[in-house]
Structures are given as structure tokens and as C-alpha cells.
Scaffold this motif. Structure first.
Motif, PDB file in Angstrom:
ATOM      1  N   VAL A   1       0.797  -1.349  -0.088  1.00 33.91           N
ATOM      2  CA  VAL A   1       0.050   0.080   0.189  1.00 33.91           C
ATOM      3  C   VAL A   1       1.113   1.184  -0.122  1.00 33.91           C
ATOM      4  CG1 VAL A   1      -1.689   1.543   1.288  1.00 33.91           C
ATOM      5  CG2 VAL A   1      -1.857  -1.025   1.096  1.00 33.91           C
ATOM      6  N   VAL A   2       0.584   2.311  -1.051  1.00 29.65           N
ATOM      7  CA  VAL A   2       1.336   3.571  -0.869  1.00 29.65           C
ATOM      8  C   VAL A   2       0.349   4.637  -0.724  1.00 29.65           C
ATOM      9  CG1 VAL A   2       2.611   4.951  -2.262  1.00 29.65           C
ATOM     10  CG2 VAL A   2       3.069   2.538  -2.457  1.00 29.65           C
ATOM     11  N   ILE A   3       0.474   5.712   0.157  1.00 35.04           N
ATOM     12  CA  ILE A   3      -0.294   6.866   0.333  1.00 35.04           C
ATOM     13  C   ILE A   3       0.552   7.936  -0.102  1.00 35.04           C
ATOM     14  CG2 ILE A   3      -1.741   8.339   1.793  1.00 35.04           C
ATOM     15  CD1 ILE A   3      -2.211   5.580   3.600  1.00 35.04           C
ATOM     16  N   PRO A   4       0.479   8.582  -1.312  1.00 35.13           N
ATOM     17  CA  PRO A   4       1.338   9.493  -1.618  1.00 35.13           C
ATOM     18  C   PRO A   4       1.272  10.640  -0.627  1.00 35.13           C
ATOM     19  CG  PRO A   4       0.136   8.685  -3.566  1.00 35.13           C
ATOM     20  CD  PRO A   4      -0.526   8.193  -2.519  1.00 35.13           C
ATOM     21  N   SER A   5       0.005  11.047  -0.224  1.00 30.26           N
ATOM     22  CA  SER A   5      -0.181  12.342   0.593  1.00 30.26           C
ATOM     23  C   SER A   5      -1.713  12.125   1.480  1.00 30.26           C
ATOM     24  CB  SER A   5       0.040  13.645  -0.324  1.00 30.26           C
ATOM     25  OG  SER A   5      -1.266  13.674  -0.937  1.00 30.26           O
ATOM     26  N   MET A   6      -1.523  12.947   2.339  1.00 36.09           N
ATOM     27  CA  MET A   6      -2.611  13.049   3.305  1.00 36.09           C
ATOM     28  C   MET A   6      -2.494  14.410   4.091  1.00 36.09           C
ATOM     29  SD  MET A   6      -4.086  10.406   6.220  1.00 36.09           S
ATOM     30  CE  MET A   6      -2.951  11.107   7.549  1.00 36.09           C
ATOM     31  N   THR A   7      -3.638  15.007   4.246  1.00 36.70           N
ATOM     32  CA  THR A   7      -4.047  15.952   5.239  1.00 36.70           C
ATOM     33  C   THR A   7      -4.894  15.855   6.301  1.00 36.70           C
ATOM     34  OG1 THR A   7      -5.259  17.318   3.742  1.00 36.70           O
ATOM     35  CG2 THR A   7      -2.990  17.882   3.753  1.00 36.70           C
TER      36      THR A   7
ATOM     37  N   GLY B   1      -9.290   9.437  30.580  1.00 36.62           N
ATOM     38  CA  GLY B   1     -10.201   9.002  29.318  1.00 36.62           C
ATOM     39  C   GLY B   1      -9.756   9.771  28.007  1.00 36.62           C
ATOM     40  N   ILE B   2      -9.696   9.096  27.067  1.00 33.17           N
ATOM     41  CA  ILE B   2      -9.221   9.685  25.892  1.00 33.17           C
ATOM     42  C   ILE B   2     -10.250   9.758  24.850  1.00 33.17           C
ATOM     43  CG2 ILE B   2      -7.561   9.425  23.959  1.00 33.17           C
ATOM     44  CD1 ILE B   2      -5.607   7.744  26.016  1.00 33.17           C
ATOM     45  N   ARG B   3     -10.280  10.877  24.060  1.00 37.29           N
ATOM     46  CA  ARG B   3     -11.120  11.409  22.943  1.00 37.29           C
ATOM     47  C   ARG B   3     -10.217  11.638  21.691  1.00 37.29           C
ATOM     48  NH1 ARG B   3     -13.936  15.325  20.537  1.00 37.29           N
ATOM     49  NH2 ARG B   3     -15.636  14.724  19.502  1.00 37.29           N
ATOM     50  N   VAL B   4     -10.068  11.209  20.590  1.00 36.23           N
ATOM     51  CA  VAL B   4      -9.639  11.687  19.466  1.00 36.23           C
ATOM     52  C   VAL B   4     -10.787  11.779  18.175  1.00 36.23           C
ATOM     53  CG1 VAL B   4      -7.544  11.196  17.886  1.00 36.23           C
ATOM     54  CG2 VAL B   4      -7.287  10.575  20.103  1.00 36.23           C
ATOM     55  N   ASP B   5     -10.667  12.850  17.702  1.00 38.19           N
ATOM     56  CA  ASP B   5     -11.621  12.949  16.289  1.00 38.19           C
ATOM     57  C   ASP B   5     -10.914  13.667  15.255  1.00 38.19           C
ATOM     58  OD1 ASP B   5     -11.706  15.555  17.306  1.00 38.19           O
ATOM     59  OD2 ASP B   5     -13.916  15.480  17.133  1.00 38.19           O
ATOM     60  N   GLY B   6     -11.174  13.538  14.035  1.00 41.34           N
ATOM     61  CA  GLY B   6     -10.508  14.458  13.202  1.00 41.34           C
ATOM     62  C   GLY B   6     -11.240  14.045  11.523  1.00 41.34           C
ATOM     63  N   VAL B   7     -10.639  14.739  10.584  1.00 38.63           N
ATOM     64  CA  VAL B   7     -11.266  14.832   9.290  1.00 38.63           C
ATOM     65  C   VAL B   7     -10.234  14.517   8.459  1.00 38.63           C
ATOM     66  CG1 VAL B   7     -12.790  15.816   7.523  1.00 38.63           C
ATOM     67  CG2 VAL B   7     -13.284  16.013   9.949  1.00 38.63           C
ATOM     68  N   PRO B   8      -9.514  13.353   8.070  1.00 38.44           N
ATOM     69  CA  PRO B   8      -8.532  12.882   7.232  1.00 38.44           C
ATOM     70  C   PRO B   8      -8.980  13.247   5.777  1.00 38.44           C
ATOM     71  CG  PRO B   8      -9.551  10.802   7.936  1.00 38.44           C
ATOM     72  CD  PRO B   8     -10.158  11.932   8.583  1.00 38.44           C
ATOM     73  N   ASN B   9      -8.117  13.823   4.960  1.00 41.83           N
ATOM     74  CA  ASN B   9      -8.424  13.746   3.625  1.00 41.83           C
ATOM     75  C   ASN B   9      -7.129  13.147   2.801  1.00 41.83           C
ATOM     76  OD1 ASN B   9      -8.829  14.538   0.707  1.00 41.83           O
ATOM     77  ND2 ASN B   9      -9.364  16.702   1.356  1.00 41.83           N
ATOM     78  N   ILE B  10      -7.421  12.278   2.109  1.00 41.22           N
ATOM     79  CA  ILE B  10      -6.535  11.367   1.343  1.00 41.22           C
ATOM     80  C   ILE B  10      -6.607  11.279  -0.134  1.00 41.22           C
ATOM     81  CG2 ILE B  10      -5.145   9.248   1.283  1.00 41.22           C
ATOM     82  CD1 ILE B  10      -6.447   8.368   3.814  1.00 41.22           C
ATOM     83  N   PRO B  11      -6.064  12.081  -0.911  1.00 34.36           N
ATOM     84  CA  PRO B  11      -6.334  12.084  -2.423  1.00 34.36           C
ATOM     85  C   PRO B  11      -5.977  10.998  -3.109  1.00 34.36           C
ATOM     86  CG  PRO B  11      -4.881  13.986  -1.799  1.00 34.36           C
ATOM     87  CD  PRO B  11      -5.072  13.062  -0.352  1.00 34.36           C
TER      88      PRO B  11
END
Length: 392
Positions: free
Chosen positions: A171-177, A189-199
Motif C-alpha cells: 500500500v502507498v499513500i502519496p499524501s494526506m492532510t 479517558g481519551i477522545r480523538v477525532d478528525g477529518v482525514p483527506n487522502i487524495p
């Protein structure tokens, strides 16, 4: 942890009143010290004290694989501090066995303990380069811009991630933000959230290409119980590169509740369902269940799961799989069990339309791969074992 210091500390100054008359300078120099069981090359420091303010002109820690420099001030009267920390790690191998990576960091740390509840904040940028486990995982570069606050009770951090070329096995991911937000409460307690964008994602040495993967995720963990969910997670075009077979894309939904994973995939092709699957897994046991599987590579004919199935998936392989697909172009049954002496893989086809098989083959492999016209129905049964087992 073992600590060993060999060097000198020198004081100069005048006065005894911290608020008014005390002025002093502290020099420190240590060669090859050991701090908390970590052998270092050197530690150098220079600290000035005047009118209740402690100014750190030099605090430099040298390690064979890293260097940390700290500058800033501490106001002992106002109970505040502000420090800049520059870090450069040439390799993490001294701390994490089997991994290599370069780390660079520039951060500002501010603290205030003038009230009953101390607060602190950290802001800056970190860079990771040439990260690898020497076993197929490789990260060319990643940058993380962070803003974090501690309010005396909980930690909150907002991060912006930018990634340049990540590779895993096949697997290759050239870029991601991505935006990544972190919260840690007073109970751990832990909470992690986000909005990844993988072209773009390339699979199988570029054989399969997935475009525009994006959407929201949330991960929480309290009392060692992890939970994960996605929302509006989508994938754009999916391309089988050799034949330029294009799937329009669709929705990906994941949910992890403690040890139970639930997944749903719904991809379209030419505004029709290409694949729609619902599955769940008990991860600690390695047991997977598929409740729904609809598959239509051409759009006019489809296969569907005859009955819901369950199977085992562990490091040792696949066990007790019995997949039966029934469809307009014939039926297919696949059995797999790598845990016993029976054949590992068994495939049975029943009244399979040969012309349709040719059409699907040319779609996936490329037009003209099967040039001759074909007709009729196919009945077949094939079984195979591992080569090593047959040789025994």
C-alpha cells in the motif's frame, strides 16, 4: 532510575532579597552524564536570576542521537513561565528498538501557577522524516502543527497533520492532510477525532487505485474500552489500473465498540450497486461474520450471499470459511480452512454462464484479454492444499 553527574556548577552573584537585590548567574557543565538511566554526551546550562525572574540563556542536552535546546524565563514572583524548546533527533533507535526515524521540533511552552489551578499551553511544529520499521513500513515525511492547553483538569490539543508518502506492505499513500483533535480528561479517558483527506491510495504495486478518501472519525477510550466510529466517510473513484476498470465510489462506515468491529461498504458503478457488504468481527477471537454481500461487476447481473457466514481469521490463516454466492449467471461456492488436513481451498461453480465469465474477465483484466467468443455453462469443482503440506 539511575542518575550520574560528573562536572561542575558555578555560582556568582550579589544580594539576598529575591524581589529586590538578588542578582546571580549559574553555570553548569557535565560530560557524559546519565539522567534517568539515559546516557548523554553532555549537559550545558546558564541561568541568570534578577528581580525574581529566572532567565534560562542556555540549557542544552546532547545525546549521541539527539539534541535538545531550551531557552526562556521563569517569573518566580508572578508564578509564570515561558520556554522555547528546539529538539533534533537523528534516530529514535536508542529508545524504540527496531524502528528508525528522524524527529525535529520547535515548540513554545507557557505555564501559569499563580492561582489555585495551574494552567499550561504548548504550541509549535514537529516533523518526522524517514520513519521505518525495516519490515515494509516507510514514512517519507510528516508535519504536525499543534496547539495544546492544560486547564488543570483536562488536556485539549488541536493538530494539523500533513503527510508526504507513506508505504506499508503493498500500500502507498502519496499524501494526506488531516485535522486531529485530542482530549484527555482527569480520569485518563481519551477522545480523538478528525477529518482525514487522502487524495489517492495505491494498492498492490499500483494495481488498484482508490481516490479521494475523506470523512469524519472519532475514537474514544475509557477504562481500557476502545470505541471507534466514522461519519460521512467516503471513497471516490476506485480504479483497477491494468484494465482501467472504474468504480464510482461510495460510503465506508466503521464502528468499534470495545472488541467488536462493525463495517459496511457500499460502492457504486454507473449509478448501480457494485458491491454492498455488511460485516462484523470479534477481534480478540479472530471471528468474522458477513451478514450481507451483494456484488455486481457489470451492473446487469449480480451475485448475493446465500446465507450469512462466519469464519476465523488469524495469523495462521483462514479457518472454517464457507462462502456461497448465488446469482443470475450461476452459483459460486468457496471453502477455505487452513486449520486441518482437508484441502485448504475448495471452489465449486454451478451452471456458471461462460459468456458472462468472459465479459467479467475482460472488464477486470483488460479488453481483449480473452479474445475468443465463448458460450455455454460451466460446472466444476477444484480443491488445493499448501505445497508444503502435500510434500509431507
Amino acid at each position: 532510575e539511575r542518575t550520574y553527574l560528573d562536572g561542575s556548577i558555578r555560582f556568582t552573584g550579589t544580594g539576598l532579597d529575591l524581589q529586590k537585590t538578588l542578582r546571580s548567574r549559574i553555570f553548569g557543565s557535565f560530560e557524559e552524564p546519565v539522567l534517568w538511566n539515559q546516557p548523554l554526551a553532555s549537559v550545558q546550562t546558564q541561568i541568570d536570576i534578577e528581580s525574581g525572574e529566572l532567565a534560562v540563556s542556555i540549557l542544552q542536552v546532547q545525546h549521541s542521537d539527539a539534541q535538545i535546546s531550551v531557552k526562556g524565563s521563569v517569573d518566580l514572583l508572578q508564578s509564570t513561565a515561558k520556554m522555547s524548546i528546539d529538539s533534533s533527533v537523528r534516530s529514535i533507535k536508542s529508545w524504540i528498538s527496531g524502528f528508525e526515524a528522524e524527529l525535529l521540533g520547535e515548540h513554545i511552552v507557557e505555564a501559569d501557577w499563580s492561582s489555585d489551578i495551574p494552567v499550561a499551553s504548548v504550541s509549535g511544529k514537529a516533523t518526522v522524516r524517514k520513519a521505518t520499521d525495516h519490515n515494509g513500513l516507510l514514512l517519507k515525511e510528516a508535519q504536525i502543527d499543534s496547539e495544546a492547553q492544560w486547564d488543570g483538569v483536562a488536556l485539549k490539543a488541536s493538530n494539523q497533520l500533513s503527510l508526504d508518502t507513506a508505504e506499508a506492505v503493498g500500500v502507498v499513500i502519496p499524501s494526506m492532510t488531516s485535522t486531529i483533535n485530542l482530549e484527555v480528561d482527569s480520569n485518563g479517558g481519551i477522545r480523538v477525532d478528525g477529518v482525514p483527506n487522502i487524495p489517492e491510495v495505491l494498492v498492490g504495486e499500483g494495481t488498484l487505485q482508490l481516490n479521494r478518501i475523506q470523512g469524519y472519525f472519532e475514537y474514544t477510550q475509557a477504562e481500557s474500552e476502545p470505541n471507534l466510529r466514522t461519519e460521512n466517510m467516503t471513497v471516490g473513484e476506485v480504479v483497477l489500473v491494468p484494465a482501467q476498470y472504474v468504480v464510482d465510489g461510495g460510503d465506508i462506515n466503521l464502528a468499534l465498540v470495545q472488541d467488536s468491529l462493525q463495517a459496511e461498504l457500499h460502492l457504486l458503478r454507473k449509478n448501480r450497486t457494485f458491491i454492498h457488504s455488511k460485516a462484523s468481527a470479534e477481534l480478540s477471537e479472530g471471528v468474522w461474520r458477513v451478514e450481507q454481500l451483494d456484488f455486481s461487476p457489470t451492473g446487469d447481473r449480480s451475485w448475493e450471499l446465500k446465507d450469512g457466514i462466519s469464519f476465523e481469521l488469524t495469523e495462521s490463516g483462514v479457518g472454517d470459511l464457507d462462502l456461497q454466492l448465488i446469482g443470475d449467471a450461476g452459483d459460486i461456492r468457496i471453502k477455505m480452512d487452513q486449520y486441518n488436513d482437508e484441502p485448504d481451498i475448495g471452489i465449486q461453480v454451478d451452471a456458471l454462464d461462460v459468456a458472462y465469465l468472459r465479459e467479467v474477465g475482460n472488464l477486470f483484466l483488460g479488453e481483449g484479454t480473452i479474445p475468443m467468443s465463448m458460450s455455454g455453462t460451466l460446472f466444476a469443482q477444484v480443491a488445493a492444499q499448501k505445497l508444503a503440506e502435500r510434500e509431507e
